[in-house]
Each structure stands twice: as C-alpha cells, then as structure tokens.
Design a protein around this motif. Structure first.
Motif, short mmCIF file in Angstrom:
data_model
loop_
_atom_site.label_atom_id
_atom_site.label_comp_id
_atom_site.label_asym_id
_atom_site.label_seq_id
_atom_site.Cartn_x
_atom_site.Cartn_y
_atom_site.Cartn_z
N ILE A 32 -4.12 -1.30 -7.59
CA ILE A 32 -2.88 -1.39 -6.97
C ILE A 32 -2.63 -2.79 -6.98
O ILE A 32 -3.47 -3.99 -7.18
CB ILE A 32 -3.11 -1.16 -5.23
CG1 ILE A 32 -1.67 -1.16 -4.70
CG2 ILE A 32 -4.27 -2.08 -4.80
CD1 ILE A 32 -1.62 -0.67 -3.36
N HIS A 39 1.50 3.45 -2.05
CA HIS A 39 0.92 4.51 -2.68
C HIS A 39 -0.46 4.25 -2.65
O HIS A 39 -1.41 5.16 -3.35
CB HIS A 39 1.35 4.75 -4.09
CG HIS A 39 2.90 5.15 -4.04
ND1 HIS A 39 3.15 6.38 -4.03
CD2 HIS A 39 3.78 4.43 -4.80
CE1 HIS A 39 4.40 6.73 -4.17
NE2 HIS A 39 4.82 5.43 -4.55
N TRP A 40 -1.13 3.84 -1.37
CA TRP A 40 -2.58 3.90 -1.37
C TRP A 40 -2.82 3.89 -0.03
O TRP A 40 -3.27 3.13 0.85
CB TRP A 40 -2.77 2.19 -1.58
CG TRP A 40 -4.39 1.83 -1.56
CD1 TRP A 40 -5.33 1.66 -0.32
CD2 TRP A 40 -5.30 1.51 -2.72
NE1 TRP A 40 -6.49 1.37 -0.84
CE2 TRP A 40 -6.55 1.08 -2.26
CE3 TRP A 40 -5.09 1.51 -4.01
CZ2 TRP A 40 -7.41 0.97 -3.02
CZ3 TRP A 40 -6.24 1.41 -4.76
CH2 TRP A 40 -7.26 1.00 -4.29
N PRO A 56 -4.02 9.05 -9.21
CA PRO A 56 -2.63 8.71 -8.37
C PRO A 56 -2.04 9.87 -7.68
O PRO A 56 -2.14 10.96 -7.96
CB PRO A 56 -1.83 8.35 -9.66
CG PRO A 56 -2.35 8.99 -10.82
CD PRO A 56 -3.78 9.34 -10.47
N ASP A 99 -9.54 3.04 -8.98
CA ASP A 99 -8.39 2.79 -8.12
C ASP A 99 -7.82 1.37 -8.50
O ASP A 99 -8.60 0.50 -8.51
CB ASP A 99 -8.82 2.70 -6.61
CG ASP A 99 -9.48 4.21 -6.23
OD1 ASP A 99 -8.94 5.18 -6.51
OD2 ASP A 99 -10.59 4.14 -5.79
N ILE A 116 0.84 -1.51 -0.04
CA ILE A 116 0.01 -0.18 -0.09
C ILE A 116 0.86 1.33 0.03
O ILE A 116 0.35 2.47 0.36
CB ILE A 116 -0.86 0.07 1.25
CG1 ILE A 116 -0.35 -0.15 2.38
CG2 ILE A 116 -2.04 -0.96 1.07
CD1 ILE A 116 -1.01 0.40 3.61
#
Length: 168
Positions: A91, A38-39, A126, A89, A36
């Motif tokens: 990932i 960048h989440w 992003p 979204d 995660i």
C-alpha cells in the motif's frame, strides 16, 4: 537488486525492513482512511499497528517501508503460505500512487522472493474493483488466476533456468 542490511533496491524505490522506530509513521498511515482505502477500510489504533506491523509476526510475516529517495511512501509485507510460496501486500500513500512506485516495489519484492529466497510462486490479492492496483500488479509481472470473494487472486511464478538444480 542489492540487499545490504535487508534493504531491497528497485529502479525507483527501496524497501527497508520495518523497525520499532517506525511505529509513529505506521500508526499515522494505518489510522488514516485515505491511506487504507483498499486495505481493510478500517483505521487501526496505535496498539493494533504495533501488534500487527512492527515485526512481532516474524518470521511468518516480513514488513518493509517503501522509500523513494529517503522519503517513506508506503508499506509492503510478505507472508509465507508454505516453504517456497506466499503472498505480498503493498500500500502506498495517495501522493505516491500513479508514479510507477507500486509496480517497482512489487517487482523488487517478488524478485527477492523468487530469486534470493527461491520461492516458486508469489501471490497478491487486490480488491477486484481496484483497477489501479490490478494494473500495478500486472505491470510487476503478476497475472490473474482467480477470484476469492471480493479479492482477485494474482500470481507470479519463478522462471526456471538451466542453472536450477531441482533439488540435486
């Protein structure tokens, strides 16, 4: 792109709807800081994952497991921001990045929303400093349209054709 039993097929990946049986997989992913990064940057508990990612927000949010072959490599979701638009979204696990799976998954989901569900616009947001994610969204046909805080706003619009009836 096929859509058998809710499964969306791209060139390299498939997206299948998240099921209750995916809780352990998702709890592991969303509890791992490397997954995660960048989440949201905050690992989630199993209870938080169950509440947020296992179908309890339908129909506002639809969740998918991204697969290459039969191996799960990531998570994708779309959410509604109006009748004919919303956002995506996405990932991937670290080992699934840099192989073209992200752009293929984003393109597959965007085409489903724009062509099958007749959305007019799909957005992605992003983190503006995540160059790899931005390149992936651009490869999937998204273009930069603005910035909101730390997020870069990107969009992909429906390409109208002569067979569209414009509400007629």
């Amino acid at each position: 792109m096929s859509s058998d039993h809710g499964i969306l097929s791209g060139r390299m990946v498939r997206l299948r709807p998240v099921a209750e049986d995916d809780l352990d997989l998702l709890a592991g992913w969303f509890g791992d800081p490397g997954f995660i990064d960048h989440w949201g940057d905050t690992p989630l508990t199993r209870e938080q994952v169950a509440a947020k990612y296992i179908g309890r927000r339908r129909p506002e949010v639809e969740s998918f497991i991204v697969l290459t072959g039969d191996a799960p490599i990531g998570y994708a979701q779309y959410w509604h921001a109006g009748e004919f638009e919303g956002g995506i979204d996405l990932i991937l696990e670290p080992h699934g990045r840099g192989r073209g799976y992200g752009p293929d998954a984003a393109d597959t989901l965007a085409r489903h929303l724009l062509q099958q569900l007749h959305w007019t616009r799909v957005t992605a947001d992003p983190v503006a400093t995540n160059a790899r994610a931005i390149r992936a969204w651009e490869k999937a046909g998204f273009r930069r349209v603005g910035q909101h805080g730390e997020a870069l706003i990107m969009e992909r619009q429906r390409q109208w054709t002569s067979t569209d009836h414009f509400g007629m």
